[in-house]
Design an enzyme around this catalytic site. Structure first.
Site, mmCIF file in Angstrom:
data_model
loop_
_atom_site.group_PDB
_atom_site.id
_atom_site.type_symbol
_atom_site.label_atom_id
_atom_site.label_comp_id
_atom_site.label_asym_id
_atom_site.label_seq_id
_atom_site.Cartn_x
_atom_site.Cartn_y
_atom_site.Cartn_z
ATOM 1 N N VAL A 62 12.061 5.626 0.919
ATOM 2 C CA VAL A 62 12.346 4.720 2.358
ATOM 3 C C VAL A 62 13.525 3.904 2.231
ATOM 4 O O VAL A 62 14.078 3.361 3.176
ATOM 5 C CB VAL A 62 11.094 3.797 2.698
ATOM 6 C CG1 VAL A 62 9.965 4.617 3.331
ATOM 7 C CG2 VAL A 62 10.837 2.952 1.467
ATOM 8 N N TYR A 92 3.943 -2.174 -5.106
ATOM 9 C CA TYR A 92 2.899 -3.246 -5.143
ATOM 10 C C TYR A 92 2.092 -2.906 -6.373
ATOM 11 O O TYR A 92 1.906 -3.935 -7.390
ATOM 12 C CB TYR A 92 2.307 -3.455 -4.005
ATOM 13 C CG TYR A 92 0.971 -4.186 -4.097
ATOM 14 C CD1 TYR A 92 1.386 -5.919 -4.570
ATOM 15 C CD2 TYR A 92 -0.131 -4.036 -3.995
ATOM 16 C CE1 TYR A 92 0.004 -6.475 -4.604
ATOM 17 C CE2 TYR A 92 -1.283 -4.985 -4.149
ATOM 18 C CZ TYR A 92 -1.095 -6.212 -4.568
ATOM 19 O OH TYR A 92 -1.958 -6.935 -4.756
ATOM 20 N N SER A 143 1.624 -9.236 3.735
ATOM 21 C CA SER A 143 0.491 -9.461 2.658
ATOM 22 C C SER A 143 0.253 -10.984 2.684
ATOM 23 O O SER A 143 1.174 -11.764 3.526
ATOM 24 C CB SER A 143 1.015 -9.619 1.165
ATOM 25 O OG SER A 143 0.580 -10.104 0.389
ATOM 26 N N TYR A 156 8.044 -9.740 -5.276
ATOM 27 C CA TYR A 156 6.946 -9.093 -4.245
ATOM 28 C C TYR A 156 6.662 -10.255 -3.207
ATOM 29 O O TYR A 156 6.651 -9.774 -1.943
ATOM 30 C CB TYR A 156 5.496 -8.556 -4.918
ATOM 31 C CG TYR A 156 4.630 -8.476 -3.920
ATOM 32 C CD1 TYR A 156 4.890 -6.859 -3.384
ATOM 33 C CD2 TYR A 156 3.573 -9.015 -3.644
ATOM 34 C CE1 TYR A 156 3.813 -6.419 -2.549
ATOM 35 C CE2 TYR A 156 2.661 -8.461 -2.693
ATOM 36 C CZ TYR A 156 2.836 -7.385 -2.169
ATOM 37 O OH TYR A 156 1.917 -6.772 -1.165
ATOM 38 N N LYS A 160 7.760 -9.898 0.822
ATOM 39 C CA LYS A 160 6.669 -9.808 1.956
ATOM 40 C C LYS A 160 7.056 -10.942 2.855
ATOM 41 O O LYS A 160 6.589 -10.686 4.205
ATOM 42 C CB LYS A 160 5.229 -9.835 1.590
ATOM 43 C CG LYS A 160 4.795 -8.431 0.695
ATOM 44 C CD LYS A 160 5.028 -7.205 1.666
ATOM 45 C CE LYS A 160 4.531 -5.992 0.695
ATOM 46 N NZ LYS A 160 4.490 -4.709 1.762
ATOM 47 N N PRO A 186 -2.429 -8.139 5.035
ATOM 48 C CA PRO A 186 -4.006 -7.945 4.292
ATOM 49 C C PRO A 186 -3.759 -9.004 3.053
ATOM 50 O O PRO A 186 -2.812 -9.267 2.631
ATOM 51 C CB PRO A 186 -3.790 -6.614 3.753
ATOM 52 C CG PRO A 186 -2.644 -5.888 4.339
ATOM 53 C CD PRO A 186 -1.643 -6.940 4.484
ATOM 54 N N VAL A 189 -6.784 -6.187 -1.344
ATOM 55 C CA VAL A 189 -7.419 -5.029 -1.161
ATOM 56 C C VAL A 189 -7.954 -4.224 -2.382
ATOM 57 O O VAL A 189 -6.859 -3.931 -3.206
ATOM 58 C CB VAL A 189 -6.707 -4.271 -0.206
ATOM 59 C CG1 VAL A 189 -7.881 -3.021 0.347
ATOM 60 C CG2 VAL A 189 -6.390 -5.065 1.176
HETATM 61 N N1 LIG Z 1 -3.689 -3.578 -2.074
HETATM 62 C C1 LIG Z 1 -3.592 -4.909 -1.721
HETATM 63 O O1 LIG Z 1 -4.316 -5.814 -2.181
HETATM 64 C C2 LIG Z 1 -2.359 -5.269 -0.821
HETATM 65 C C3 LIG Z 1 -2.668 -6.610 -0.208
HETATM 66 C C4 LIG Z 1 -1.520 -6.936 0.573
HETATM 67 C C5 LIG Z 1 -0.587 -5.862 1.209
HETATM 68 N N2 LIG Z 1 -0.755 -4.909 0.613
HETATM 69 C C6 LIG Z 1 0.629 -3.830 1.116
HETATM 70 O O2 LIG Z 1 -0.225 -2.752 1.587
HETATM 71 C C7 LIG Z 1 0.734 -1.574 1.529
HETATM 72 C C8 LIG Z 1 -0.165 -0.669 0.561
HETATM 73 O O3 LIG Z 1 -0.797 -1.069 -0.456
HETATM 74 P P1 LIG Z 1 -1.345 -0.168 -1.673
HETATM 75 O O4 LIG Z 1 -2.315 -1.121 -2.524
HETATM 76 O O5 LIG Z 1 -1.956 0.896 -0.973
HETATM 77 O O6 LIG Z 1 -0.078 -0.074 -2.542
HETATM 78 P P2 LIG Z 1 0.411 1.369 -3.868
HETATM 79 O O7 LIG Z 1 1.127 0.621 -4.598
HETATM 80 O O8 LIG Z 1 -0.762 1.745 -4.071
HETATM 81 O O9 LIG Z 1 0.941 2.350 -2.607
HETATM 82 C C9 LIG Z 1 2.325 2.126 -1.957
HETATM 83 C C10 LIG Z 1 2.663 3.755 -1.628
HETATM 84 O O10 LIG Z 1 4.092 3.529 -1.380
HETATM 85 C C11 LIG Z 1 4.792 4.778 -1.900
HETATM 86 N N3 LIG Z 1 6.208 4.262 -2.191
HETATM 87 C C12 LIG Z 1 6.608 3.408 -3.029
HETATM 88 N N4 LIG Z 1 7.922 3.559 -3.146
HETATM 89 C C13 LIG Z 1 8.476 4.256 -2.166
HETATM 90 C C14 LIG Z 1 9.522 4.716 -1.714
HETATM 91 N N5 LIG Z 1 10.702 4.284 -2.106
HETATM 92 N N6 LIG Z 1 9.440 5.510 -0.555
HETATM 93 C C15 LIG Z 1 8.442 6.010 -0.060
HETATM 94 N N7 LIG Z 1 7.353 5.667 -0.486
HETATM 95 C C16 LIG Z 1 7.288 4.848 -1.494
HETATM 96 C C17 LIG Z 1 3.998 5.111 -3.380
HETATM 97 O O11 LIG Z 1 4.151 6.130 -3.814
HETATM 98 C C18 LIG Z 1 2.515 4.568 -2.712
HETATM 99 O O12 LIG Z 1 1.804 5.748 -2.201
HETATM 100 C C19 LIG Z 1 1.808 -2.046 0.652
HETATM 101 O O13 LIG Z 1 2.837 -2.578 1.482
HETATM 102 C C20 LIG Z 1 1.264 -3.460 -0.035
HETATM 103 O O14 LIG Z 1 2.523 -4.366 -0.402
HETATM 104 C C21 LIG Z 1 -1.588 -4.494 -0.281
#
Ligand SMILES: NC(=O)c1ccc[n+]([C@@H]2O[C@H](COP(=O)([O-])OP(=O)(O)OC[C@H]3O[C@@H](n4cnc5c(N)ncnc54)[C@H](O)[C@@H]3O)[C@@H](O)[C@H]2O)c1
Length: 252
Positions: A62, A92, A143, A156, A160, A186, A189
């Site tokens: 991305v 993240y 977030s 991070y 956000k 969120p 999570v």
């Molecule tokens: N899990 C939580 O507690 C939480 C809380 C608040 C916000 N979020 C947000 O929700 C979203 C998803 O969270 P998650 O826990 O599934 O995170 P994660 O880190 O497990 O997943 C992130 C995904 O983004 C992909 N990614 C990373 N760099 C990339 C790049 N350069 N190009 C394309 N894809 C790329 C990864 O391969 C992965 O599949 C994120 O934006 C995270 O910041 C998560």
């Protein structure tokens, strides 16, 4: 079942984790899905197709303009249009919690490049296609952390926070074209990545649950109805806004 019927939706970072949950849910509402991730999203695409949906996995970085442009072009070639972008990809769950003095510049830049430049690059690539149809929905994933000033992940949290600002300014620039831009924020999570990151899971879960009005773990499923609301026509007169979904930890 048909809230997203025939809509073409790009979900970034959807090869696993919460992004994959969004993709499955959007597909089950009739959307045609593009899974754009640096990881291979074929397994999730197959799962969606086995359930009767349509999905295409495209390896995408991305933060790379050429990679995103190629993904947008491939989306239009396969499905004919782009209606919705879910800017979910981020660095993240792989992060190590550390005081800000220990974050080196390379790590800072890497987080900014995916978490801030990524949504910008993706929006810039898809908006011309949305303008053609006078219709679009962009949902940026932020977030709860910028509201709380969560310590030990300054890059991070800053990235956000930037998403909230990006959403507002982009909403003003695209409203005349039938495009709504909103943020979903969120709380912590229990995604696959968080469950695997022992430090994050063990150090953060207890205090975060204690800070909520509804004292339980947050699961990816808790985000599905709000995501569908923001991605669909249900939110047609709402733009530039942020929905915090975290069991009442942040109230703004
Ligand atoms: N899990 C939580 O507690 C939480 C809380 C608040 C916000 N979020 C947000 O929700 C979203 C998803 O969270 P998650 O826990 O599934 O995170 P994660 O880190 O497990 O997943 C992130 C995904 O983004 C992909 N990614 C990373 N760099 C990339 C790049 N350069 N190009 C394309 N894809 C790329 C990864 O391969 C992965 O599949 C994120 O934006 C995270 O910041 C998560």
């Amino acid at each position: 079942m048909n809230r997203m019927k025939d809509k073409v939706v790009i979900v970034t970072g959807a090869a696993q984790g919460i992004g994959a949950a969004y993709a499955r849910a959007l597909a089950s509402e009739g959307a045609r899905i593009v899974l754009a991730d640096i990881l291979d999203g074929t397994a999730v695409a197959r799962e969606i197709e086995t359930a009767g949906g349509q999905a295409l996995a495209i390896k995408t970085n991305v933060s790379d303009e050429a990679s995103v442009a190629a993904m947008a072009a491939a989306t239009v070639e396969r499905f004919g249009r782009i209606d919705v972008l879910i800017n979910n990809a981020a660095i993240y769950a792989s992060l190590e919690l550390k005081p800000f003095e220990q974050i080196d510049l390379a790590e800072w830049d890497r987080v900014m490049s995916v978490n801030v430049r990524g949504p910008f690059v993706c929006a810039r690539a898809v908006v011309p296609y949305m303008k053609r149809n006078g219709y679009g929905r962009i949902v940026n994933i932020s977030s709860g952390t910028p509201f709380k000033g969560t310590p030990n992940m300054l890059h991070y949290v800053t990235s956000k926070g930037a998403i909230l600002a990006l959403t507002r300014a982009l909403a003003r620039e695209t409203g005349d074209y039938g495009i709504c831009v909103n943020t979903l924020a969120p709380g912590l999570v229990l995604s696959e990545g968080v469950i695997e990151n022992e430090e994050m899971r063990d150090r953060l879960t207890g205090p975060v649950i204690a800070s909520r009005a509804i004292k339980r773990d947050q699961m990816p499923e808790d985000l599905i109805a709000p995501l569908l609301f923001l991605a669909s026509d249900d939110s047609a007169f709402m733009t530039g806004e942020t929905l915090v979904i975290d069991g009442g930890s942040v109230m703004h």
